[in-house]
Scaffold this active site. Structure first.
Site, PDB file in Angstrom:
ATOM      1  N   CYS A  91     -10.953 -20.789  -5.340  1.00 49.11           N
ATOM      2  CA  CYS A  91     -12.311 -21.302  -5.471  1.00 49.11           C
ATOM      3  C   CYS A  91     -13.206 -20.103  -5.221  1.00 49.11           C
ATOM      4  CB  CYS A  91     -12.572 -22.414  -4.458  1.00 49.11           C
ATOM      5  SG  CYS A  91     -14.300 -22.906  -4.408  1.00 49.11           S
ATOM      6  N   CYS A  99     -16.778 -21.189  -3.328  1.00 46.21           N
ATOM      7  CA  CYS A  99     -16.771 -21.629  -1.916  1.00 46.21           C
ATOM      8  C   CYS A  99     -15.344 -21.594  -1.416  1.00 46.21           C
ATOM      9  CB  CYS A  99     -17.489 -22.956  -1.709  1.00 46.21           C
ATOM     10  SG  CYS A  99     -17.086 -24.312  -2.814  1.00 46.21           S
ATOM     11  N   SER A 100     -14.705 -22.741  -1.221  1.00 46.01           N
ATOM     12  CA  SER A 100     -13.355 -22.712  -0.651  1.00 46.01           C
ATOM     13  C   SER A 100     -12.639 -24.023  -0.930  1.00 46.01           C
ATOM     14  CB  SER A 100     -13.436 -22.472   0.854  1.00 46.01           C
ATOM     15  OG  SER A 100     -14.377 -23.368   1.419  1.00 46.01           O
ATOM     16  N   CYS A 101     -12.931 -24.647  -2.068  1.00 49.52           N
ATOM     17  CA  CYS A 101     -12.346 -25.949  -2.405  1.00 49.52           C
ATOM     18  C   CYS A 101     -10.818 -25.889  -2.360  1.00 49.52           C
ATOM     19  CB  CYS A 101     -12.807 -26.360  -3.799  1.00 49.52           C
ATOM     20  SG  CYS A 101     -14.595 -26.509  -3.888  1.00 49.52           S
TER      21      CYS A 101
END
Lengths: 213, 218
Positions: A115, A118-120
């Site tokens: 991701c 962000c950090s999905c």
């Protein structure tokens, strides 16, 4: 109600930058304390959530999904057709499993998930994302030089093996199905699941080893 | 927003720490922050507004402070913004108003059950037909905008092929403004050489989920 005003948020961030204690543990403590005061949080519930994610919800869920896909062709077909439904069937629905897509490695291709914005991450089946997954180093590089990043993880690929990078820019989440190792025909699903590493389901591991678990 | 968060393809970072321990949490506060984020949020906060608040963290903090610290700062900012608590209340740890209610205590199985209920879906019915079809070549927008968006800089003004149609999903750019508008969503595959030039391996590709308004026919 939220303001939805980025300028207001920028001011709040600047204030927090200079007024909050530097230690992240103290910042989280301050947040928990005021939420308890407001009746929005119970500390014993927080304890329970931490316990659940430390004990029950983690990559072993994803490993069981992969092992079942290896052992049960009908399940694998359902998983590839609708990942969300398939993990729900196993009782593994949860945060970020609402639009789950499984992608399968083959001898000719390798999949890896990121991701960049962000950090999905598919929490419901892989638990907490490793820290490296959330770093600038991984997020910036794996889309541009996936082979170099994979080499750092010990994954060496021939030039002919296609690398497919999946950047999770919407609410779809990805599970990589690694290749089933050879000479595992006699193994039960539980035994197979023990071969599946967390990184292999993100795509930063490829050749699973028998007896490494 | 062309912010520090838009990291895909940027140079100067690395290597990746591949020897990180496998434990889910590396400090107590990480687990507590994760748990708080599962159980408490400001009313009417959307996932896209929350992400935008995180993107607006000062660049030096975004890059240098620990990951879950950025969650703490984002949640704190979202709650101050929405009037859940004030900066003074946060700093003193004392509420100036009586609680509006009290959450119930849940046991281990109760948490598992709540967790199962969090498989949220973002697809919505729309009347307009999808503009593009699987197999079609598309060109992505050349420009971003100052708000929240999910078309990363590295994938702008690039030609790709639609590999999957995913239905109409809540449009992130509007979600960050508190609006729920659905738009057709596609998975678009880009050749690595299209994104990064001839030094990339011609066999490699990068796929992204992109909303219809990010795309034009090519």
């Amino acid at each position: 109600m939220p303001s939805f005003d980025p300028k207001k948020i920028t001011k709040i961030h600047q204030h927090l930058h200079s007024h909050l204690p530097s230690d992240p543990a103290l910042r989280v403590k301050a947040l928990e304390t005021i939420l308890v005061e407001k009746g929005m949080v119970k500390s014993e519930n927080i304890d329970k959530w931490v316990e659940v994610y430390a004990d029950d919800i983690g990559p072993k869920r994803g490993a069981h999904v992969v092992a079942r896909a290896w052992a049960d062709p009908d399940f694998k077909a359902r998983l590839l057709a609708d990942g969300s439904k398939a993990v729900d069937e196993m009782g593994f629905a949860g945060p970020a499993s609402g639009h789950l897509k499984a992608v399968e490695n083959t001898p000719e291709s390798h999949n890896v998930v990121v991701c960049t914005l962000c950090s999905c991450y598919p929490f419901a089946i892989l638990g907490m994302a490793p820290n490296w997954y959330k770093t600038a180093a991984y997020r910036s590089r794996v889309v541009r030089e996936p082979r170099a990043v994979l080499a750092e993880f010990g994954v060496e690929l021939s030039e002919d093996t296609a690398v497919h990078v999946w950047d999770s820019t919407a609410e779809l989440r990805y599970l990589v199905i690694p290749e089933r190792p050879a000479r595992t025909e006699d193994m039960s699903q539980d035994e197979l699941a023990k071969l599946v590493t967390r990184n292999s389901m993100i795509g930063t591991d490829r050749d699973l080893k028998i007896g490494s678990a | 927003m062309d912010g520090i968060h838009d990291l895909g393809g940027k140079l100067g970072y690395g290597p990746v720490d591949v020897n990180e321990p496998e434990e889910p949490f590396h400090a107590d506060y990480e687990g507590r922050m994760w748990a708080i984020s599962r159980t408490a949020r400001a009313p009417s906060v959307t996932i896209d507004w929350w992400r935008h608040i995180r993107e607006l963290i000062m660049a030096e903090d975004y890059l240098n402070r620990p990951y879950f610290d950025s969650w703490a700062q984002t949640t704190i900012a979202s709650m101050i913004d929405a009037g859940v608590f004030s900066i003074e209340e946060l700093e003193s740890g004392i509420s100036q108003t009586p609680p509006l209610g009290q959450v119930k205590v849940v046991d281990y199985d109760g948490v598992l059950k709540q967790n199962t209920g969090m498989a949220f879906r973002f697809d919505r019915p729309v009347e307009e037909p999808a503009k593009f079809a699987v197999g079609q070549t598309v060109l992505t927008n050349a420009k971003g905008h100052s708000g929240h968006t999910r078309l990363p800089e590295y994938a702008r003004a690039k030609v790709g092929v639609i590999t999957h149609y995913r239905g109409a999903h809540v449009f992130a750019d509007d979600g960050a403004k508190g609006l729920e508008n659905a738009q057709h969503l596609y998975t678009v595959s880009f050749k690595a050489i299209e994104l990064w030039g001839d030094t990339a391996n011609p066999n490699d590709s990068v796929s992204l989920e992109l909303w219809e308004s990010y795309l034009a026919a090519n």
